[in-house]
Design a protein around this motif. Structure first.
Motif, PDB file in Angstrom:
ATOM      1  N   PRO A  96       1.216   5.822 -11.223  1.00  0.00           N
ATOM      2  CA  PRO A  96       0.431   4.893 -10.413  1.00  0.00           C
ATOM      3  C   PRO A  96       0.771   3.421 -10.572  1.00  0.00           C
ATOM      4  N   ASN A  97       1.297   3.002 -11.685  1.00  0.00           N
ATOM      5  CA  ASN A  97       1.630   1.586 -11.867  1.00  0.00           C
ATOM      6  C   ASN A  97       3.135   1.330 -11.837  1.00  0.00           C
ATOM      7  N   TYR A  98       3.894   2.347 -11.511  1.00  0.00           N
ATOM      8  CA  TYR A  98       5.352   2.243 -11.564  1.00  0.00           C
ATOM      9  C   TYR A  98       5.886   1.127 -10.668  1.00  0.00           C
ATOM     10  N   GLY A  99       5.437   1.112  -9.409  1.00  0.00           N
ATOM     11  CA  GLY A  99       5.926   0.090  -8.482  1.00  0.00           C
ATOM     12  C   GLY A  99       5.588  -1.313  -8.938  1.00  0.00           C
ATOM     13  N   THR A 100       4.349  -1.514  -9.363  1.00  0.00           N
ATOM     14  CA  THR A 100       3.914  -2.830  -9.814  1.00  0.00           C
ATOM     15  C   THR A 100       4.695  -3.269 -11.040  1.00  0.00           C
ATOM     16  N   THR A 101       4.989  -2.332 -11.911  1.00  0.00           N
ATOM     17  CA  THR A 101       5.728  -2.654 -13.125  1.00  0.00           C
ATOM     18  C   THR A 101       7.128  -3.163 -12.794  1.00  0.00           C
ATOM     19  N   LEU A 102       7.740  -2.607 -11.781  1.00  0.00           N
ATOM     20  CA  LEU A 102       9.104  -2.994 -11.423  1.00  0.00           C
ATOM     21  C   LEU A 102       9.177  -4.246 -10.553  1.00  0.00           C
ATOM     22  N   TRP A 103       8.118  -4.547  -9.789  1.00  0.00           N
ATOM     23  CA  TRP A 103       8.196  -5.655  -8.835  1.00  0.00           C
ATOM     24  C   TRP A 103       8.521  -6.981  -9.492  1.00  0.00           C
ATOM     25  N   GLN A 144       0.830  -1.211   0.000  1.00  0.00           N
ATOM     26  CA  GLN A 144       0.000   0.000   0.000  1.00  0.00           C
ATOM     27  C   GLN A 144       0.863   1.260   0.000  1.00  0.00           C
ATOM     28  N   VAL A 145       1.919   1.258   0.793  1.00  0.00           N
ATOM     29  CA  VAL A 145       2.817   2.417   0.847  1.00  0.00           C
ATOM     30  C   VAL A 145       3.512   2.614  -0.497  1.00  0.00           C
ATOM     31  N   LEU A 146       3.991   1.527  -1.105  1.00  0.00           N
ATOM     32  CA  LEU A 146       4.640   1.637  -2.413  1.00  0.00           C
ATOM     33  C   LEU A 146       3.671   2.156  -3.474  1.00  0.00           C
ATOM     34  N   ARG A 147       2.449   1.640  -3.469  1.00  0.00           N
ATOM     35  CA  ARG A 147       1.451   2.106  -4.432  1.00  0.00           C
ATOM     36  C   ARG A 147       1.119   3.573  -4.203  1.00  0.00           C
ATOM     37  N   PHE A 197       1.786   6.634  -6.747  1.00  0.00           N
ATOM     38  CA  PHE A 197       0.675   7.472  -7.193  1.00  0.00           C
ATOM     39  C   PHE A 197       0.992   8.951  -6.974  1.00  0.00           C
ATOM     40  N   LEU A 198       1.531   9.274  -5.803  1.00  0.00           N
ATOM     41  CA  LEU A 198       1.876  10.668  -5.504  1.00  0.00           C
ATOM     42  C   LEU A 198       2.967  11.196  -6.422  1.00  0.00           C
ATOM     43  N   LEU A 199       3.839  10.314  -6.873  1.00  0.00           N
ATOM     44  CA  LEU A 199       4.902  10.717  -7.797  1.00  0.00           C
ATOM     45  C   LEU A 199       4.413  10.779  -9.240  1.00  0.00           C
ATOM     46  N   GLY A 200       3.150  10.455  -9.454  1.00  0.00           N
ATOM     47  CA  GLY A 200       2.571  10.564 -10.793  1.00  0.00           C
ATOM     48  C   GLY A 200       2.766   9.342 -11.666  1.00  0.00           C
TER      49      GLY A 200
END
Length: 116
Positions: A87-94, A75-78, A82-85
């Motif tokens: 929204p799917n960045y973290g999921t894409t890298l995981w 949740q924190v990563l998402r 999202f705040l950095l603009g």
């Protein structure tokens, strides 16, 4: 996006400490996809299906608290993404980060990653 079939997803979600009162594979897998999967799964249809499944069954976590911390971390990563603009960045890298981790240390893990 979560890869694999619902049986595998539900099995490994149970290994993390989640359980279903009636053993609903679909409910376990859907909950895991919502909690840990790509943000594209979040939709009105997914929510409606979850409500139907949850009305027939219920989920519970084990007492060890590991799963709770993992869910909070995601949740924190998402939220940060999202705040950095992005929204799917973290999921894409995981997925790639997990592959790299298993490539380097996979021999120390058991489960579906054995032999990688």
């Amino acid at each position: 996006q979560c890869q694999g079939d619902d049986d595998d997803i539900a099995h490994w979600y149970q290994e993390l400490g989640m359980s279903s009162r009636n053993g609903s594979v679909e409910l376990l897998a859907l909950n895991a996809k919502v909690k840990f999967g790509h943000a594209s799964i979040l939709s009105k249809e997914t929510f409606e299906r979850y409500k139907v499944l949850n009305s027939k069954d219920s989920l519970s976590r084990s007492e060890n608290g590991c799963l709770c911390r993992l869910e909070r971390l995601v949740q924190v990563l998402r939220g940060t993404s999202f705040l950095l603009g992005a929204p799917n960045y973290g999921t894409t890298l995981w997925a790639q980060m997990a592959e790299d981790l298993l490539e380097k240390h996979g021999q120390r893990f058991s489960g579906p990653f054995e032999g990688r």
